[in-house]
Design an enzyme around this catalytic site. Structure first.
Site, PDB file in Angstrom:
ATOM      1  N   ASN B 313       0.808  -1.222   0.000  1.00 48.75           N
ATOM      2  CA  ASN B 313       0.000   0.000   0.000  1.00 48.75           C
ATOM      3  C   ASN B 313       0.843   1.274   0.000  1.00 48.75           C
ATOM      4  OD1 ASN B 313       0.892   0.555   2.607  1.00 48.75           O
ATOM      5  ND2 ASN B 313      -0.807  -0.518   3.566  1.00 48.75           N
ATOM      6  N   ILE B 314       0.172   2.389  -0.001  1.00 44.44           N
ATOM      7  CA  ILE B 314       0.875   3.676  -0.145  1.00 44.44           C
ATOM      8  C   ILE B 314       1.815   3.972   1.019  1.00 44.44           C
ATOM      9  CG2 ILE B 314      -0.955   4.710  -1.558  1.00 44.44           C
ATOM     10  CD1 ILE B 314      -1.792   6.297   0.999  1.00 44.44           C
ATOM     11  N   CYS B 374      -7.479  -2.395  -7.087  1.00 40.67           N
ATOM     12  CA  CYS B 374      -6.809  -2.532  -5.790  1.00 40.67           C
ATOM     13  C   CYS B 374      -7.868  -2.201  -4.764  1.00 40.67           C
ATOM     14  CB  CYS B 374      -5.586  -1.638  -5.707  1.00 40.67           C
ATOM     15  SG  CYS B 374      -5.840   0.058  -6.293  1.00 40.67           S
ATOM     16  N   ASP B 376      -9.104   1.315  -4.038  1.00 41.31           N
ATOM     17  CA  ASP B 376      -9.934   2.347  -4.643  1.00 41.31           C
ATOM     18  C   ASP B 376      -9.734   2.459  -6.144  1.00 41.31           C
ATOM     19  OD1 ASP B 376     -11.391   3.482  -2.393  1.00 41.31           O
ATOM     20  OD2 ASP B 376      -9.379   3.946  -1.639  1.00 41.31           O
ATOM     21  N   GLY B 377      -8.688   1.827  -6.619  1.00 39.50           N
ATOM     22  CA  GLY B 377      -8.479   1.828  -8.056  1.00 39.50           C
ATOM     23  C   GLY B 377      -7.881   3.115  -8.582  1.00 39.50           C
ATOM     24  N   ASP B 379      -4.455   4.080  -7.300  1.00 39.57           N
ATOM     25  CA  ASP B 379      -3.009   4.054  -7.105  1.00 39.57           C
ATOM     26  C   ASP B 379      -2.369   2.878  -7.852  1.00 39.57           C
ATOM     27  OD1 ASP B 379      -2.689   6.321  -5.367  1.00 39.57           O
ATOM     28  OD2 ASP B 379      -3.718   5.188  -3.822  1.00 39.57           O
TER      29      ASP B 379
END
Lengths: 733, 604
Positions: B313-314, B374, B376-377, B379
């Protein structure tokens, strides 16, 4: 005369105690051989062969495996596929001595046996009655072969397996090396006469020519013509002028400064083998005085200060190098796809733990130190090492490559290798353990380490080199072919006596590796030329000469007797002055060299880059890289289809060719004269889709499907809590 | 040059020593004249200061701050040291030391930048000498936190090119052969009613009604329904993108969503099973159920296979880049470089992203359609679809096509640039910030490195894109989605980055580019080939040789020039030979080089 046991060399019954019964040496019935067999070389003899051998390609046993016949000869293990080769397409880069499915015996690194799914390293003593179902051969040029013996009759299996093990792993004598049988049978190949020739440094003339070229002034020593001084020293060499003849004999030539190269400022680079460590004080005193006098000789000759650089202290020793390389190479000897992707995760740290890149960096660093002394301080340098022919060779050759653009040409580089390594007495025979001595202490890839360092320079400053990385890769492969005199001997004495004795009888012709036409046809040799290289134009040359600062050469003593007296008064005064100052010292390089070298590099870096001038490597980490062509060329997973630097180089090469053709056309039209021939530069047609390992492994058919990394169950990343956090910290709706 | 509308600060608070004379003054004026100002850029303050250069030690000079940049120029140093830093690059400004701090140069400012460097300035410890500059820097570096406008809205730059016309969705879909009998263009989202983070123009299956779409939107996070990104021109396999299904803890199902995915599958006859690539690691997908998300269960989506791509993730990516910065700035880690590099995991993440995209591209080229999502689609999904498209479609590897790709997959589909970069926002520790786009550009760079002849643009373009990702000089990367951009009239009030880039096309062109339409480009996603992008991440280090042009490029250009020269010579020779034909060949070579080649090659 050396002979192969029973003489004639027809039957290759070796003269050493044979572990193999003569029957095994008998070739297979002719009929089966005639259809499919490799093209044997002159002097090559088949020991045994086995049909129905399955060659497996990594994991895809079902898909890519092929049946074929395995031949064991006194030169190689050769696999000849049963499949009809339809893809006998134009292979641009074909080695004439051995093909992609041939393993020269000297090229075998390790043999493993697959015993009930367990991979075991085979050392010859182990072989008794158990025969593995599969032999895995790791090659020194990093190819990996899997041969399954499952479909082979028990008898044949035993024979081929024992034969391979015996001929590859057991100690043998020098004259059993294939070069000797080959040398007897092969007709001398007339090498194409080139304008420039590689200097072999076997004659006094070659040495003198080199001295003239570098405008140095040293004394030619001819006393070792018949190796009266030392067997490990060349027949001819230069020493500082004031080294007396009796000095040469004292310690069998140890401690004598041997001239390597002269800087245009007048200072020079010397190397020497260290004196044996004295036990008694009295001898130690004598030695000290001797060393002092030698240093004085180095210093006074040029009236410069002298620095000694003891390489035994500063750099890893040959065992360290060997150990490191052993670890390093394992990264590329890949047995299976799964193993490949497993090791991919820890790639950088395994690379680091091998320390191989660190050693390369250390060597380059040391070389830059020496370059700095020569270039900036105009100090004479004396490299010292125990034998004087391992790291001394590495460092002295690197220094010369950095300072002298001549050595960055193809012929210049070959001359350099001849001067520093071949004539310089590097123990190629034992460093490569060509004779499979049980005691492997002397084995070490020192020459390869040098080539690695050269590659680093080449990849950082590509336009400065006339030769390509392919040339270096091929040269590194040639060490393990056992055909070339270059890499065959342990001392100049051994080389000279054997080559001469055999030459006198007129039967032996062991070529040096520089006879490239033995391995590659003219076109393929075009790959040795770096299309980025630009020879210095005449204008530039003239310009540089004018620009070069006038060094006060008067300071250096005229050494040749004819010129003695010319500056006599002046130099005598200087001599006196210098005696007072006594510059020569065992000046150890201080700890702060790291900083000095950095400073030297950044000063150099700020100047505009001149590819025909001084060249320094960047030693910061990301700049020291892996020699991908050499190490990754056989691994299918990492082939970039249609990519790699090859794609660019190929375009440059094509354009160079085009420009050459245009120029010839212009010349023809202008002068109506015959066009002058340029060195042929080859490139692949753009219609062919190359892989990044081109020109190697070109015969392989690469898969058009991508290699998809196999993910390893648990990620080894230690990510802590972050990994489980959601992308958005905002409340979810 | 300073405009009256800007409050005039005393520009010389340190100017109290009488030794400073007129010549010094005039010197200063000269310096001032050298400060490059963009149209619309205005000077705010300048000050004598010491720049603590991490490579060469303290440098005395003068700093100028405008509403766009921080500019520093040394005095009495040859060659002059200059810094030219757009304020948008700054992520954090801090005071270093206090009025009582001891030691030389211990009192000043510490500036953390988003582009892999930090800046440190020292001032004299007297009379709060740094207060004004700190305040101004803080205000102008983070204008949105202070009720000011981003520079992009103040800029008066004019370019001949209009970058806002680079991407026209309808035109791009038409290039792909859309609409066709299976896919239609819908304007359902014209007012951002279906999904406020999607673009207005969407491509959906022909047989799905608008009503269907609305229903599906209720089951997809933030209404980001599966829509088409790319269609294979021959086998008609499609890449569709979306967000995660709202399965939740209870394992909710939605017939409309299931049916919709099956419609997507059925648009391509070769696809027996639709492949759903969930970019996340399996565990994270499961964990998302707790917050209402999740993934497509096997039972519910029988004609689909689900593949997790294990991309993190980010937050993981942000930490990874932070570690990377630690080992390359200011100095490159010496003793354990390789293992340090490995421990940042940066290249390992790159490998996972690339290998995910390779799998998507491989599926498509073997003829089966895929869905990528992913959470939210916006990133990981954007990374995967755009990289796969780059591998599959050579158009996106052209100079223009790459701009279209960025506009389409990143900007129009709502990658949250504003949140991920934090344009003009002072909250440097915001957990929403993450270098996802940088990671994507790095992946593109890895591809250009592996395929040096396959891309029409060069490394300089990638660096320029990243520089202006932060600079706030252009409107291109501002805001999180199209609806926000529309609301703020970005296209009206700001200049597009592509106006700037396309006005200087020659600088960004790769001379080795070879047009090759047929092949899919599969990079090798192995650590053996992945490299640290030294000329971006370590570009501030003067010891890393920065070559304006690679030697290869230089040589190539020289050779091209030589070729031209010889061709001209040959032409001249032929002219002088054939004086009788003067009439038809006197024109001074108006033909293009390639034409001349064919013309001249005949005599050979």
């Amino acid at each position: 005369m050396f002979s192969l046991g029973s003489g004639g060399g027809k039957s290759a019954k070796p003269s050493f105690v044979s572990y193999v019964t003569p029957e095994e040496i008998e070739p297979e019935p002719e009929g089966s051989l005639q259809e499919k067999s490799p093209e044997f070389l002159p002097g090559e003899v088949v020991f045994c062969s086995a049909k129905r051998i399955l060659r497996c390609t990594q994991d895809d046993e079902s898909e890519c495996s092929v049946f074929g016949t395995l031949f064991l000869t006194n030169f190689r293990v050769s696999f000849v596929s049963d499949a009809v080769h339809s893809e006998d397409t134009v292979q641009l880069f074909k080695n004439k001595l051995y093909g992609e499915n041939d393993i020269p015996l000297a090229c075998v690194d390790q043999i493993y046996g697959d015993y009930d799914e367990k991979k075991k390293l085979i050392t010859s003593s182990q072989v008794k009655n158990k025969y593995p179902s599969k032999i895995i051969i790791h090659c020194k040029d990093l190819r990996v072969f899997h041969f399954s013996l499952l479909c082979v009759k028990e008898e044949v299996r035993k024979k081929i397996f024992q034969g391979i093990i015996h001929h590859i792993l057991d100690p043998k004598s020098l004259k059993c090396i294939f070069a000797f049988s080959y040398g007897e049978k092969a007709a001398p190949v007339p090498e194409v006469q080139r304008k420039q020739k590689t200097l072999m440094f076997e004659t006094a003339e070659d040495w003198a020519a080199e001295m003239r070229r570098t405008k140095g002034s040293c004394k030619l020593v001819e006393d070792n013509k018949d190796f009266q001084i030392a067997q490990r020293l060349p027949q001819f060499f230069f020493t500082p002028t004031s080294v007396e003849n009796e000095d040469l004999q004292k310690y069998q030539g140890r401690g004598v400064p041997i001239w390597c190269w002269s800087h245009h400022s007048g200072c020079a680079l010397f190397k020497t083998a260290a004196l044996p460590i004295a036990q008694e004080e009295s001898t130690s005193k004598v030695q000290k005085a001797y060393v002092e006098s030698m240093l004085n000789a180095v210093a006074q000759n040029h009236l410069y200060s002298v620095k000694t650089v003891d390489l035994s202290d500063a750099l890893p020793n040959i065992q360290d190098i060997q150990q490191s390389y052993n670890k390093f190479k394992q990264n590329f000897l890949i047995d299976s796809i799964a193993e490949f992707w497993m090791s991919d995760v820890k790639w950088f740290s395994t690379l680091e733990t091998s320390r191989w890149l660190s050693i390369i960096r250390q060597c380059l660093h040391k070389a830059v130190e020496v370059v700095e002394s020569l270039e900036r301080e105009n100090t004479n340098i004396l490299l010292i090492e125990e034998g004087g022919s391992d790291l001394c060779c590495v460092i002295s050759s690197l220094v010369q490559l950095m300072l002298d653009p001549y050595y960055r040409t193809l012929v210049g580089f070959q001359s350099l290798v001849q001067k520093e390594w071949v004539a310089g007495g590097h123990n190629f025979l034992e460093r490569s353990n060509l004779l499979h001595q049980r005691d492997k202490e002397l084995q070490s890839p020192v020459f390869l380490l040098f080539l690695e360092c050269v590659w680093q320079l080449l990849q950082q400053h590509s336009p400065a080199f006339q030769f390509s990385e392919t040339y270096l890769t091929v040269l590194s492969d040639s060490i393990n072919v056992a055909v070339f005199s270059t890499f065959l001997f342990s001392t100049p004495h051994q080389r000279a006596t054997i080559m001469k004795a055999e030459l006198d009888t007129g039967t032996l012709n062991i070529p040096p590796v520089w006879q490239w036409s033995l391995q590659f046809d003219c076109k393929a040799q075009g790959f040795f030329i770096n299309p980025l290289y630009k020879a210095k134009s005449k204008q530039e040359k003239a310009l540089r000469k004018a620009q070069r600062p006038k060094y006060t050469r008067q300071l250096s003593l005229p050494s040749t007797p004819s010129r003695r007296g010319f500056f006599k008064e002046e130099t005598d005064n200087l001599k006196k002055m210098l005696r007072v100052k006594r510059i020569s010292r065992w000046m150890q390089l201080p700890d702060s060299v790291q900083a000095c070298v950095r400073e030297f590099y950044s000063v150099w870096q700020r100047k505009p880059l001149d590819y025909h001038g001084l060249l320094l490597p960047c030693l910061d980490w990301p700049a020291v890289r892996l020699w991908t062509q050499r190490y990754l060329r056989w691994i299918p997973e990492v082939q970039i289809l249609g990519g790699g630097d090859v794609a660019m180089l190929n375009k440059v090469a094509a354009l160079v060719r085009e420009v050459q053709e245009l120029r010839t056309e212009v010349d023809r039209q202008v002068s109506q004269a015959d066009p002058s021939l340029e060195s042929p530069l080859v490139f692949a047609r753009s219609s062919v889709r190359l892989s990044s390992s081109f020109p190697f492994a070109a015969a392989r058919v690469w898969s058009f499907r991508p290699a998809i990394p196999i993910s390893i169950g648990d990620s080894q990343m230690d990510l802590g809590q972050l990994a489980s956090r959601d992308d958005e910290d905002t409340d979810y709706q | 040059m300073a405009s009256a509308s800007i409050p005039v600060y005393n520009s010389n608070p340190l100017e109290n020593s009488s030794s400073r004379n007129a010549s010094n003054e005039s010197l200063k004026m000269e310096l001032l004249a050298d400060v490059p100002l963009l149209p619309g850029e205005e000077r705010v303050i300048d000050k004598d200061i010491i720049y603590i250069c991490p490579f060469n030690g303290p440098v005395k000079g003068r700093v100028f701050i405008t509403n766009y940049r921080l500019f520093f120029r040394s005095v009495d140093v040859d060659p002059a040291v200059t810094l030219n830093v757009p304020l948008g690059v700054i992520s954090r400004v801090e005071k270093m030391g206090g009025a009582s701090s001891r030691g030389e140069n211990s009192y000043g400012l510490d500036i953390t930048c988003k582009d892999m460097r930090n800046l440190r300035f020292a001032l004299k410890q007297e009379g709060h000498s740094r207060r004004d500059i700190f305040d101004i820097l803080f205000r102008y570096a983070f204008p949105l936190s202070h009720g000011l406008q981003l520079f992009a809205f103040l800029s008066q730059e004019k370019y001949q090119e209009n970058g806002w016309t680079v991407y026209n969705p309808v035109q791009e879909f038409r290039r792909q052969g859309l609409p066709n009998d299976q896919w239609r263009i819908t304007f359902l989202n014209n007012n951002y009613e279906l999904c406020d983070t999607y673009p207005t123009i969407l491509v959906v299956p022909y047989s799905a009604s608008d009503e269907d779409l609305r229903k599906v939107a209720t089951f997809r996070s933030r209404g980001r329904i599966p829509v088409l990104s790319w269609i294979h021109p021959e086998n008609q396999a499609v890449i569709t993108r979306c967000s995660q299904p709202l399965v939740g803890m209870s394992g909710k199902r939605n017939r409309d969503d299931e049916r919709y995915l099956d419609i997507i599958r059925a648009t391509n006859k070769m696809t027996s099973k639709l492949t759903i690539f969930d970019a996340r690691p399996n565990v994270n997908a499961v964990a998302n159920k707790a917050t209402g998300g999740g993934y497509e269960g096997e039972d519910a989506y029988q004609n689909a296979e689900l593949v997790f791509l294990d991309i993190h993730n980010i937050h993981v990516m942000r930490e990874s880049l932070k570690k990377l910065k630690d080992i390359v700035y200011p100095n490159v880690e010496e003793s354990h470089w390789l293992s340090s590099l490995e421990s940042t995991h940066w290249l390992e993440h790159i490998k996972l992203v690339l290998s995910g995209a390779i799998q998507v591209a491989d599926k498509i080229s073997t003829g089966s359609s895929v869905v990528v999502h992913c959470s939210d689609g916006w990133d990981r999904t954007a990374q995967l679809t755009s990289l796969a498209m780059l591998m599959l479609d050579s158009y996106y590897r052209t100079f223009r096509g790459f701009q279209v790709l960025l506009e389409k997959e990143w900007i129009s589909f709502g990658h949250k640039f504003a949140s991920r970069i934090g344009h003009g926002d002072k909250n440097h520790a915001d957990a929403d910030r993450s270098p996802i786009f940088l990671q994507f550009i790095d992946c593109v760079w890895q591809m250009t490195k592996q395929f040096p002849t396959a891309f029409e643009f060069n490394e300089r373009l990638l660096v320029a894109v990243l520089d202006h990702l932060y600079s706030c000089r252009f409107g291109t990367f501002l805001y999180n989605c199209e609806s926000a951009r529309d609301a703020n009239e970005v296209k009206m009030k700001t200049v597009s980055l592509w106006s700037f880039i396309n006005s200087d096309r020659a600088s960004y062109i790769n001379p080795f580019y070879t047009v090759e339409f047929v092949h899919v480009l599969y990079p090798v996603a192995s650590m053996r080939h992945l490299e640290l992008w030294v000329s971006y991440y370590i570009r501030w280090n003067p010891r890393i040789r920065q070559q304006q042009h690679s030697p290869m490029e230089q040589r190539y250009k020289e050779l091209l020039a030589l070729k031209e020269q010889y061709l001209r010579k040959l032409e001249e020779l032929q002219l002088s030979d054939s004086t009788s034909h003067l009439s038809n060949s006197t024109a001074p070579s108006p033909s293009t080089p390639s034409q001349r080649v064919t013309h001249l090659q005949t005599p050979f």
